[in-house]
Design an enzyme around this catalytic site. Sequence first.
Site, short mmCIF file in Angstrom:
data_model
loop_
_atom_site.label_atom_id
_atom_site.label_comp_id
_atom_site.label_asym_id
_atom_site.label_seq_id
_atom_site.Cartn_x
_atom_site.Cartn_y
_atom_site.Cartn_z
N GLU A 34 0.43 -1.04 -0.08
CA GLU A 34 0.18 -0.16 0.26
C GLU A 34 1.57 1.13 -0.04
OE1 GLU A 34 -4.21 1.02 2.30
OE2 GLU A 34 -3.33 -0.76 2.83
N SER A 81 32.39 17.09 24.26
CA SER A 81 31.54 15.77 24.60
C SER A 81 31.65 15.47 25.39
CB SER A 81 33.23 15.16 24.08
OG SER A 81 34.06 14.94 24.72
N LEU A 82 31.09 14.40 26.34
CA LEU A 82 31.13 14.13 27.74
C LEU A 82 32.33 13.71 29.11
CD1 LEU A 82 27.63 12.92 27.41
CD2 LEU A 82 28.01 14.98 27.78
N GLU A 112 19.54 8.50 30.33
CA GLU A 112 18.77 7.97 28.79
C GLU A 112 20.17 7.06 28.71
OE1 GLU A 112 17.94 11.40 27.54
OE2 GLU A 112 19.81 11.82 26.12
N LYS A 114 23.08 6.23 26.70
CA LYS A 114 24.28 6.52 25.86
C LYS A 114 24.32 5.78 24.54
CE LYS A 114 28.86 8.48 25.54
NZ LYS A 114 29.61 7.51 24.35
N ASP A 116 26.01 4.43 21.25
CA ASP A 116 26.66 3.55 20.30
C ASP A 116 27.35 4.15 19.05
OD1 ASP A 116 29.49 3.49 20.66
OD2 ASP A 116 29.32 1.59 21.12
N ARG A 135 29.99 16.19 13.76
CA ARG A 135 31.13 16.61 15.26
C ARG A 135 32.36 17.02 14.38
NH1 ARG A 135 34.41 15.77 19.24
NH2 ARG A 135 34.07 16.59 20.92
N GLU A 170 22.29 11.35 17.87
CA GLU A 170 23.00 10.11 17.75
C GLU A 170 22.70 9.55 16.73
OE1 GLU A 170 25.38 11.10 19.51
OE2 GLU A 170 26.63 8.67 19.34
N TYR A 222 18.50 13.54 21.01
CA TYR A 222 18.71 13.80 22.76
C TYR A 222 18.63 15.10 23.20
CZ TYR A 222 23.58 12.71 21.02
OH TYR A 222 24.69 12.79 20.43
N LYS A 308 29.75 5.14 31.42
CA LYS A 308 30.04 4.26 31.19
C LYS A 308 30.49 2.53 31.41
CE LYS A 308 31.95 6.42 27.33
NZ LYS A 308 33.60 5.93 26.63
N CYS A 402 65.05 -3.85 16.03
CA CYS A 402 63.44 -3.41 15.09
C CYS A 402 63.02 -4.02 14.04
CB CYS A 402 64.09 -2.07 14.16
SG CYS A 402 62.69 -1.75 13.95
N CYS A 405 63.79 -2.56 10.30
CA CYS A 405 64.61 -2.31 9.48
C CYS A 405 66.24 -2.70 10.44
CB CYS A 405 64.91 -0.60 10.05
SG CYS A 405 65.32 -0.17 11.92
N CYS A 420 63.46 2.20 18.68
CA CYS A 420 64.69 1.56 17.52
C CYS A 420 65.09 3.64 17.34
CB CYS A 420 63.99 1.27 16.04
SG CYS A 420 64.51 1.42 14.63
N CYS A 425 65.23 4.32 9.84
CA CYS A 425 63.98 3.26 10.06
C CYS A 425 62.87 3.44 9.59
CB CYS A 425 63.84 2.88 10.94
SG CYS A 425 61.90 1.64 11.41
S1 IVH Z 1 24.41 14.62 25.95
C1 IVH Z 1 26.84 18.14 25.69
N1 IVH Z 1 22.48 12.10 25.39
O1 IVH Z 1 28.31 10.57 23.31
C2 IVH Z 1 26.13 17.08 25.85
N2 IVH Z 1 25.18 12.27 23.71
O2 IVH Z 1 30.39 11.05 25.15
C3 IVH Z 1 26.29 16.84 24.43
N3 IVH Z 1 25.53 10.16 23.25
O3 IVH Z 1 29.25 13.72 21.44
C4 IVH Z 1 25.50 14.80 24.51
N4 IVH Z 1 23.69 9.36 23.33
O4 IVH Z 1 27.82 11.60 20.70
C5 IVH Z 1 23.65 12.57 24.79
N5 IVH Z 1 21.68 10.55 24.98
C6 IVH Z 1 22.78 10.67 24.66
C7 IVH Z 1 23.62 10.73 24.06
C8 IVH Z 1 25.04 11.16 23.38
C9 IVH Z 1 25.39 9.14 22.98
C10 IVH Z 1 27.16 10.37 22.21
C11 IVH Z 1 27.11 11.92 21.65
C12 IVH Z 1 28.56 12.69 22.65
C13 IVH Z 1 28.91 11.91 23.48
C14 IVH Z 1 29.85 11.43 24.70
#
Ligand code: IVH
Length: 664
Positions: A34, A81-82, A112, A114, A116, A135, A170, A222, A308, A402, A405, A420, A425
């Site tokens: 459809e 970044s974080l 929330e 993270k 990848d 980025r 992301e 996000y 992490k 080495c 070399c 070395c 080399c």
């Molecule tokens: S917030 C200034 N929220 O993790 C804050 N980041 O290690 C902006 N990422 O560069 C980031 N999930 O690419 C945020 N729920 C989430 C995320 C997230 C993945 C990534 C993002 C960031 C990196 C930091």
Amino acid sequence: MDKIEKRIKELKTQLNIWAHAYYVLDAPVVDDAEYDALFLELKDLEAQYPQFITGDSPTQRVGGIVLEKFEKYQHKTPMLSLDNAFNDGDLLNFDKQIKKEVEQKPYSFFVEPKIDGLSISLIYKQGKLQTAATRGDGVYGEDVTSNIKTIKSLPLMIADLDDYVEIRGEVFLNKTEFNKINAQRKAKDEPLFANPRNAAAGTVRQLDSSIAAERNLDAFLYYYMNREKISTHSQSMTHLQSMNFKVNNLGQHCPDIQAVIEHVNYLNTLRHDLDYEIDGVVIKVNEFDLYEEIGYTSKFPKWAIAFKFPAEVKTTKLLDIFPTVGRTGRITYNAVLEPVGLAGTTVQAATLHNADFIVERDIRVGANVKVKKAGDIIPEIIEPIKDENFVNLPIWQESQNCPECNSPLERTVGEVDQYCINSSCPRKIIRSLEHFASREAMNIEGLSIKIIEKLYENGFVKNIADIYKLKTVRTNLLELDNMGEKSVDNLLQAIENTKQNSAEKLFFGLGIRYVGKKTAQLLVINFKSILNLKNQDFDTIATIHDIGPTVSQAVVDWFKVQANLDLVTELQSLGLNTDYLGNVGSKFNEEISNKSFVITGTLSKPRNHFKSILEEHGAKVIDSVSKKTDYLLAGSEAGSKLEKAQKLNVKIINEEEFKELIGE
Ligand code: IVH
């Protein structure tokens, strides 16, 4: 309205509603046939009446745009970044820090997954998706709009009252798609992607958008940046959802850090059951009005942190150990492993660092070893398992020569690494050329390690200066494998472009020991040119704020070597700039250099903007006000830092006075 135009509009609206149900809500309302029927009708009509094609039409997602290269895109607000947390203690500290900054004000968190993948910034102008940028280095990214438009869960049009809307999120490939792509690549005998993140990054960086269209990228959003009318992160998520964006459904508002820890643990249990990779959890303060107060470091917001997940550990057999040599001559040992599935990928190689690392742990070839991914990227051997098989294995011996070399390796007493020290080399040379061309150094686009190897092996490049002589052998380059006219010309142009780089890039690219990117900047900013720097003695260099005796000695020693002096002269005669060309140039001023600044409140630009200007002037930017602070740069709504500065009699300046100070 024209009948045709009306029908086209109807079709678009219907298809967009169905696509949203399918790709965002995961709740299809019609079957594929459809959908396809209406899609074809729309495509036919648009082919006959191209004047009615609009940017939000689902037909505009299919790709087919082939770019020569991606344009650079300067982010309006840097993409930070974080900071990382690895355990509950780190989370409690994060909470403590916030409590201190907000002084009694109530706050809560939003927690929330993270995702990848790779971060993306979306710009909607008058409701229309105008730009999507990666980025990059946080300040400059790449405009990858044509690829991002292929993401079917992403609205091309939104209903927002603001003319300019920026949303970050992301981009990722789900595990099913990733496996499908790798299966197809395997069938075609193409190299496999290591993990979904690499596959997503590789897809977003394809110049031909039809490849992205085939690969079904997806995106979770996000970060809604138009925060004026919204007061919390959780509200902004609801707002994004109401505009049809895909928002992760595992996010949760948590009243306090204990609730945060519980949700983090819960998400960890779900981790391997999700169809997308998550490598941790992001915890954000929910109340936007506290962000400025809590503040930023140069790299991270202090109102958010990434937890992490602990690395997964597996056991496998160590099949072999082999050494490699880096640009400084340092020897790294690497492991060949029996393939093992680890944190979502198959691992068959790992780093063993240096000889001491192997000897201390008594790691032996043939042993069963525990492996994990360090920071979930590079696999690492933790230790051998000392079972009955282990005792019969020969004890490992470090290499004496080495691997490239064959010259004898050296090790300074007290140092763990072997080196070395043969300056000719080949691998050392290739690696230093790679460093020279790298993004942080001269940033020669297209001069990859593969190309460098090819140029070196064919005798075109033996040192840095040779790179700038390549244009004289253009016709010979065309004879190399896989080097078409276009790629050769692009490369030569990219090389030419770097001649005008500001000198700190060149100075870093020279690869002087202990001279990292920041140090190179500091030195070049202080002495204004490499030629001036060349004539300085140990004491003069060592008096610079943040430059220690080791760096100072390394720089003086480097300039003592005739070959290095000759190289600088040659580079200059080849047309390379050796002067500092930053914003400040001649404005470099004693009022600011070596002074310490704190920045607070809301300014006309992000704090990083002011921070980098100050750093270019040789100033230091720190987080908190103390007696030693020289200046407080205060914007509007400055809070506790302003009070503290007043108490401590720290000089307070506003943005106008700041401009005066830097001579703008
Ligand atoms: S917030 C200034 N929220 O993790 C804050 N980041 O290690 C902006 N990422 O560069 C980031 N999930 O690419 C945020 N729920 C989430 C995320 C997230 C993945 C990534 C993002 C960031 C990196 C930091």
